[in-house]
Design a protein around this motif. Structure first.
Motif, PDB file in Angstrom:
ATOM      1  N   TRP A 136     -20.039 -62.916 -15.622  1.00  0.00           N
ATOM      2  CA  TRP A 136     -19.902 -64.248 -16.192  1.00  0.00           C
ATOM      3  C   TRP A 136     -19.969 -64.183 -17.706  1.00  0.00           C
ATOM      4  CZ3 TRP A 136     -23.834 -65.889 -19.330  1.00  0.00           C
ATOM      5  CH2 TRP A 136     -25.085 -65.295 -19.165  1.00  0.00           C
ATOM      6  N   ARG A 156     -19.988 -69.816 -18.522  1.00  0.00           N
ATOM      7  CA  ARG A 156     -20.714 -70.677 -17.587  1.00  0.00           C
ATOM      8  C   ARG A 156     -20.253 -72.132 -17.668  1.00  0.00           C
ATOM      9  NH1 ARG A 156     -25.387 -67.386 -15.958  1.00  0.00           N
ATOM     10  NH2 ARG A 156     -25.997 -69.101 -14.588  1.00  0.00           N
ATOM     11  N   CYS A 188     -15.755 -65.159 -14.343  1.00  0.00           N
ATOM     12  CA  CYS A 188     -16.449 -65.218 -13.052  1.00  0.00           C
ATOM     13  C   CYS A 188     -15.511 -65.581 -11.904  1.00  0.00           C
ATOM     14  CB  CYS A 188     -17.625 -66.189 -13.110  1.00  0.00           C
ATOM     15  SG  CYS A 188     -17.137 -67.919 -13.311  1.00  0.00           S
ATOM     16  N   CYS A 248     -19.010 -70.303 -11.751  1.00  0.00           N
ATOM     17  CA  CYS A 248     -19.986 -71.000 -12.592  1.00  0.00           C
ATOM     18  C   CYS A 248     -20.010 -72.507 -12.388  1.00  0.00           C
ATOM     19  CB  CYS A 248     -19.767 -70.660 -14.064  1.00  0.00           C
ATOM     20  SG  CYS A 248     -18.168 -71.171 -14.717  1.00  0.00           S
TER      21      CYS A 248
END
Length: 335
Positions: free
Chosen positions: A271, A274, A281, A313
């Motif tokens: 990741w 986020r 991700c 995320c």
């Protein structure tokens, strides 16, 4: 496994904290290793949320005294996973673990015209940009959209500072932002190919602007964005993630993300942002029992419709049918 653009962590002390608007808190941090934050930067904070260390990102509203004072604006989200509640509880003297300024939303130089669009608390990413453009003497417009004036941070100050450069749209006053009309003005205005738009706000607003931008055949590189929040098609609900390659299943509660749940379960995942922007991700979807609620701005509309991949995320799964009792489930293959 985190892939972060900022390599050092440091301590930051809260030196001021007060309310900006209804449900919006102003927090001024003094970092141990001050670095001036340019417009469009954010800082990452490590927060202890119910015994789990989480990383959360907050835009830098203002950078003063060579970065010795970094101002953040944090909205208390109704669907908060704990980050905004934690931030609203900070008091002067508290210490947080933070990065230096991370630049992922840089303000360009050389455009004939700039249009900044903020949806709700997304204004925190654009305050410094608007101030910078004003100092440059650039041709710019600042568009602010919100549900109620009481929750729109910095509204009066921005109106005083930017005068007729600012346009305000408030839902409960019956003055809603018409995205297609706004983008149409750019397309039909002077030098549309040399006009840059910077936008920050809820994903649905970002998607609407991107669709209008493409429909009006404006240069896609001239549209820059940063998301705020992860509003979806359905309210957050508990669901299950199946990982055949690991021979295990992980439950995702309403107040956590798929990414956080997998990390808490000891599953190694990649990741960076986020926020559903970078795609690091992204994982392959093998099966869906229910519906996937894509809340990212990385995948294309076609990719979301085919449900062949998702971003850990921000994406969630939902039953999609009120009468269904068992939780939704997604089966994934991790890289």
């Amino acid at each position: 496994m985190a892939v972060n653009t900022q390599t050092w962590w440091q301590q930051g002390r809260v030196v001021e904290a007060d309310d900006l608007a209804e449900g919006v808190r102003r927090i001024v941090l003094s970092p141990d290793r001050p670095v001036h934050a340019t417009p469009g930067t954010h800082v990452d904070l490590r927060l202890d949320l119910d015994g789990h260390v989480r990383t959360r990102s907050y835009s830098v509203l203002r950078s003063e005294d060579g970065g010795r004072r970094l101002t953040l604006g944090v909205q208390l989200a109704p669907s908060s996973r704990g980050g905004s509640r934690h931030m609203h509880g900070l008091e002067v003297g508290d210490v947080v673990e933070m990065t230096g300024p991370v630049q992922s939303f840089p303000l360009g130089v050389g455009a004939d015209r700039y249009v900044l669009v903020a949806g709700g608390i997304g204004v925190t990413a654009l305050v410094a940009m608007a101030d910078s453009l004003r100092r440059r003497g650039a041709d710019y417009t600042l568009v602010l959209a919100g549900r109620r004036r009481a929750v729109m941070a910095y509204l009066e100050e921005l109106a005083d500072t930017h005068g007729d450069r600012i346009r305000v749209f408030v839902d409960d006053e019956g003055v809603r932002l018409d995205v297609d009309a706004l983008v149409g003005e750019i397309a039909g205005g002077p030098a549309p190919a040399r006009t840059e738009m910077y936008m920050c706000g809820p994903i649905r607003l970002m998607d609407a602007i991107r669709r209008a931008w493409v429909a009006h055949e404006l240069p896609e590189p001239n549209l820059r964005f940063e998301t705020f929040g992860s509003s979806g098609a359905w309210a957050a609900e508990e669901f299950v993630v199946h990982l055949p390659q690991h021979d295990r299943s992980v439950a995702v509660t309403t107040d956590t993300s798929m990414l956080d749940a997998l990390e808490d379960a000891g599953v190694d995942v990649m990741w960076d942002c986020r926020k559903g922007e970078c795609g690091i991700c992204q994982v392959k979807v093998l099966d869906v029992d229910g519906r996937i609620d894509h809340r990212d701005v990385f995948l294309s509309k076609k990719q979301k419709e085919t449900n062949t991949s998702l971003c850990l995320c921000v994406t969630r799964a939902a039953r999609g049918e009120p009468e269904r009792s068992e939780p939704a489930a997604v089966t994934l293959h991790l890289p």
